[in-house]
Design an enzyme around this catalytic site. Structure first.
Site, PDB file in Angstrom:
ATOM      1  NE  ARG A  38     -17.033  12.979  57.103  1.00 29.38           N
ATOM      2  CZ  ARG A  38     -17.995  13.368  57.908  1.00 29.38           C
ATOM      3  NH1 ARG A  38     -17.687  13.984  59.028  1.00 29.38           N
ATOM      4  NH2 ARG A  38     -19.263  13.160  57.619  1.00 29.38           N
ATOM      5  CG  ASP A  64     -12.993  15.834  58.079  1.00 26.93           C
ATOM      6  OD1 ASP A  64     -13.818  16.604  57.544  1.00 26.93           O
ATOM      7  OD2 ASP A  64     -12.957  15.612  59.296  1.00 26.93           O
ATOM      8  CG  ASN A  91     -23.005  16.164  46.380  1.00 26.61           C
ATOM      9  OD1 ASN A  91     -24.202  16.432  46.305  1.00 26.61           O
ATOM     10  ND2 ASN A  91     -22.553  15.179  47.170  1.00 26.61           N
ATOM     11  CE1 TYR A 156     -27.352  22.373  53.828  1.00 23.10           C
ATOM     12  CE2 TYR A 156     -29.639  23.106  53.711  1.00 23.10           C
ATOM     13  CZ  TYR A 156     -28.576  22.415  53.173  1.00 23.10           C
ATOM     14  OH  TYR A 156     -28.722  21.762  51.964  1.00 23.10           O
ATOM     15  CE  LYS A 160     -25.898  23.424  50.708  1.00 22.34           C
ATOM     16  NZ  LYS A 160     -24.935  22.719  49.837  1.00 22.34           N
ATOM     17  CB  THR A 191     -30.172  11.971  50.826  1.00 24.45           C
ATOM     18  OG1 THR A 191     -30.284  13.194  51.575  1.00 24.45           O
ATOM     19  CG2 THR A 191     -30.238  12.264  49.344  1.00 24.45           C
TER      20      THR A 191
HETATM   21  N1  LIG Z   1     -31.108  16.145  51.017  1.00 22.36           N
HETATM   22  C1  LIG Z   1     -31.706  17.274  50.688  1.00 22.36           C
HETATM   23  O1  LIG Z   1     -32.917  17.459  50.916  1.00 22.36           O
HETATM   24  C2  LIG Z   1     -30.923  18.372  49.987  1.00 22.36           C
HETATM   25  C3  LIG Z   1     -31.627  19.423  49.401  1.00 22.36           C
HETATM   26  C4  LIG Z   1     -30.925  20.424  48.721  1.00 22.36           C
HETATM   27  C5  LIG Z   1     -29.546  20.372  48.645  1.00 22.36           C
HETATM   28  N2  LIG Z   1     -28.880  19.341  49.233  1.00 22.36           N
HETATM   29  C6  LIG Z   1     -27.417  19.337  49.137  1.00 22.36           C
HETATM   30  O2  LIG Z   1     -27.010  18.180  48.430  1.00 22.36           O
HETATM   31  C7  LIG Z   1     -25.690  17.834  48.836  1.00 22.36           C
HETATM   32  C8  LIG Z   1     -25.649  16.355  49.186  1.00 22.36           C
HETATM   33  O3  LIG Z   1     -26.495  16.138  50.316  1.00 22.36           O
HETATM   34  P1  LIG Z   1     -27.193  14.733  50.615  1.00 22.36           P
HETATM   35  O4  LIG Z   1     -28.621  14.992  50.812  1.00 22.36           O
HETATM   36  O5  LIG Z   1     -26.750  13.726  49.628  1.00 22.36           O
HETATM   37  O6  LIG Z   1     -26.567  14.439  52.056  1.00 22.36           O
HETATM   38  P2  LIG Z   1     -25.936  13.112  52.681  1.00 22.36           P
HETATM   39  O7  LIG Z   1     -26.697  11.915  52.248  1.00 22.36           O
HETATM   40  O8  LIG Z   1     -25.791  13.405  54.137  1.00 22.36           O
HETATM   41  O9  LIG Z   1     -24.480  13.042  52.012  1.00 22.36           O
HETATM   42  C9  LIG Z   1     -23.531  14.038  52.294  1.00 22.36           C
HETATM   43  C10 LIG Z   1     -22.222  13.689  51.603  1.00 22.36           C
HETATM   44  O10 LIG Z   1     -21.246  14.694  51.994  1.00 22.36           O
HETATM   45  C11 LIG Z   1     -20.127  14.051  52.562  1.00 22.36           C
HETATM   46  N3  LIG Z   1     -19.538  14.830  53.644  1.00 22.36           N
HETATM   47  C12 LIG Z   1     -20.161  15.325  54.750  1.00 22.36           C
HETATM   48  N4  LIG Z   1     -19.254  15.895  55.577  1.00 22.36           N
HETATM   49  C13 LIG Z   1     -18.047  15.742  54.971  1.00 22.36           C
HETATM   50  C14 LIG Z   1     -16.719  16.091  55.338  1.00 22.36           C
HETATM   51  N5  LIG Z   1     -16.444  16.698  56.506  1.00 22.36           N
HETATM   52  N6  LIG Z   1     -15.709  15.784  54.489  1.00 22.36           N
HETATM   53  C15 LIG Z   1     -15.965  15.138  53.327  1.00 22.36           C
HETATM   54  N7  LIG Z   1     -17.196  14.795  52.921  1.00 22.36           N
HETATM   55  C16 LIG Z   1     -18.226  15.076  53.741  1.00 22.36           C
HETATM   56  C17 LIG Z   1     -20.651  12.711  53.114  1.00 22.36           C
HETATM   57  O11 LIG Z   1     -19.618  11.754  53.124  1.00 22.36           O
HETATM   58  P3  LIG Z   1     -18.882  11.181  54.441  1.00 22.36           P
HETATM   59  O12 LIG Z   1     -19.868  11.199  55.558  1.00 22.36           O
HETATM   60  O13 LIG Z   1     -18.446   9.819  54.008  1.00 22.36           O
HETATM   61  O14 LIG Z   1     -17.724  12.105  54.641  1.00 22.36           O
HETATM   62  C18 LIG Z   1     -21.685  12.345  52.049  1.00 22.36           C
HETATM   63  O15 LIG Z   1     -21.064  11.683  50.979  1.00 22.36           O
HETATM   64  C19 LIG Z   1     -25.340  18.747  50.008  1.00 22.36           C
HETATM   65  O16 LIG Z   1     -24.556  19.827  49.549  1.00 22.36           O
HETATM   66  C20 LIG Z   1     -26.700  19.244  50.469  1.00 22.36           C
HETATM   67  O17 LIG Z   1     -26.618  20.485  51.115  1.00 22.36           O
HETATM   68  C21 LIG Z   1     -29.528  18.331  49.899  1.00 22.36           C
END
Ligand SMILES: NC(=O)c1ccc[n+]([C@@H]2O[C@H](COP(=O)([O-])OP(=O)(O)OC[C@H]3O[C@@H](n4cnc5c(N)ncnc54)[C@H](OP(=O)(O)O)[C@@H]3O)[C@@H](O)[C@H]2O)c1
Length: 277
Positions: A38, A64, A91, A156, A160, A191
């Site tokens: 977004r 979005d 992702n 959540y 997954k 993150t």
């Molecule tokens: N962090 C962890 O501990 C962890 C662990 C295991 C798996 N994961 C997975 O890794 C992936 C990335 O997570 P992250 O930790 O990098 O989270 P993050 O820092 O919150 O980043 C999430 C990304 O998803 C995008 N996003 C969220 N809502 C969206 C929407 N409605 N439309 C388009 N884009 C959207 C955000 O971009 P905008 O806000 O700009 O839209 C951002 O680029 C996710 O699938 C998460 O479930 C994370």
């Protein structure tokens, strides 16, 4: 696909966190990119940096993904740009944390829309074209949260679990088509996933996004159908979930999340992040 050079990858959720790390790692390996999220400012800034640092084409699609029409818009825009997606990295992800009944409904519904509905739609729309061409790949980012129910992250973890099951089935369906499908299961990553709430990831127990991105892409290049790109402990945890009775597992995960304070999560005032609380 053993070499990312001159391939085109669509990365969703590329504006920050793990998605930004995938974009940086792919660009450094010579891949052209289509960045989706977004936050168009963040995407354009990243795109500018990547074009400057590497000889790659980078396009941006602000969308979005919680909007049901967004996946079609992304697929149409990729075509209008004259591009073919060689790789799709699904992702983008979001998730509510805290007691399900004590937290707002909307973020729970949004995580189903983004983590499940948009992911399925993008796999269908871009995957069909890959099968027609007889080549391509899809990486769906799930999580170690996929392997068991998780109290205080109930919605959540369930999204997954869907990604895990769906990805394994799709990988088998397309096995002889020239298209490869892989699920990635990181554990905790450092993150801003919990930004805006009192919940946080302990950086000492978390992997860096750069490590997870590189590990995932190495695993995909090696032909793996599943990737555990984080520390070995995370993968071992998924085995425990598979071996123990589910009632035992859910008690354990509930206890662990209570220890992390996830049973008492509050939203922070805008502008404050969890590290500052
Ligand atoms: N962090 C962890 O501990 C962890 C662990 C295991 C798996 N994961 C997975 O890794 C992936 C990335 O997570 P992250 O930790 O990098 O989270 P993050 O820092 O919150 O980043 C999430 C990304 O998803 C995008 N996003 C969220 N809502 C969206 C929407 N409605 N439309 C388009 N884009 C959207 C955000 O971009 P905008 O806000 O700009 O839209 C951002 O680029 C996710 O699938 C998460 O479930 C994370």
């Amino acid at each position: 696909m053993h070499d990312y050079t001159n391939t085109t990858t669509v990365v969703t959720g590329a504006s920050k966190g793990l998605g930004e790390a995938y974009a940086r790692e792919l660009a450094s390996r010579g891949a052209h990119l289509v960045l989706v999220a977004r936050s168009s400012d963040a995407l354009n800034t990243l795109a500018g940096q990547l074009r400057k640092a590497h000889s790659v084409r980078v396009d941006v699609i602000a969308a979005d993904l919680s909007d049901r029409r967004a996946a079609q818009t992304v697929a149409d825009t990729v075509e209008e740009l004259g591009l073919e997606a060689d790789l799709l990295v699904n992702n983008a992800g979001t998730g509510s944390v805290g007691p399900f009944l004590g937290r707002p409904l909307e973020p729970n519904l949004r995580s189903v829309d983004v983590n499940v509905t948009a992911l399925v739609a993008l796999c269908h729309l871009l995957g069909a074209r890959m099968v027609e061409r007889g080549r391509g790949g899809i990486v769906n980012v799930a999580s170690t949260a996929a392997f068991q129910p998780m109290p205080y992250q109930a919605g959540y973890a369930a999204t997954k679990a869907f990604v895990l099951s769906f990805t394994e089935a799709l990988a088998e369906e397309v096995r002889h088509t020239g298209v490869r499908v892989m699920a990635a299961h990181p554990g905790a990553i450092d993150t801003g996933f919990f930004d805006g709430t009192t919940a946080s990831v302990d950086p000492r127990a978390a992997d860096t996004p750069a490590r997870i991105a590189a590990g995932t892409l190495d695993d995909f290049a090696r032909g793996r159908s599943v990737s555990y790109p984080g520390r070995a402990f995370n993968r071992a945890g998924t085995w425990a979930s598979r071996l123990l009775p589910r009632t035992t597992v859910v008690r354990i995960t509930g206890g662990l999340n209570r220890k992390l304070g996830f049973d008492d999560v509050r939203d922070l005032a805008p502008g404050l992040d969890s590290a500052a609380s």
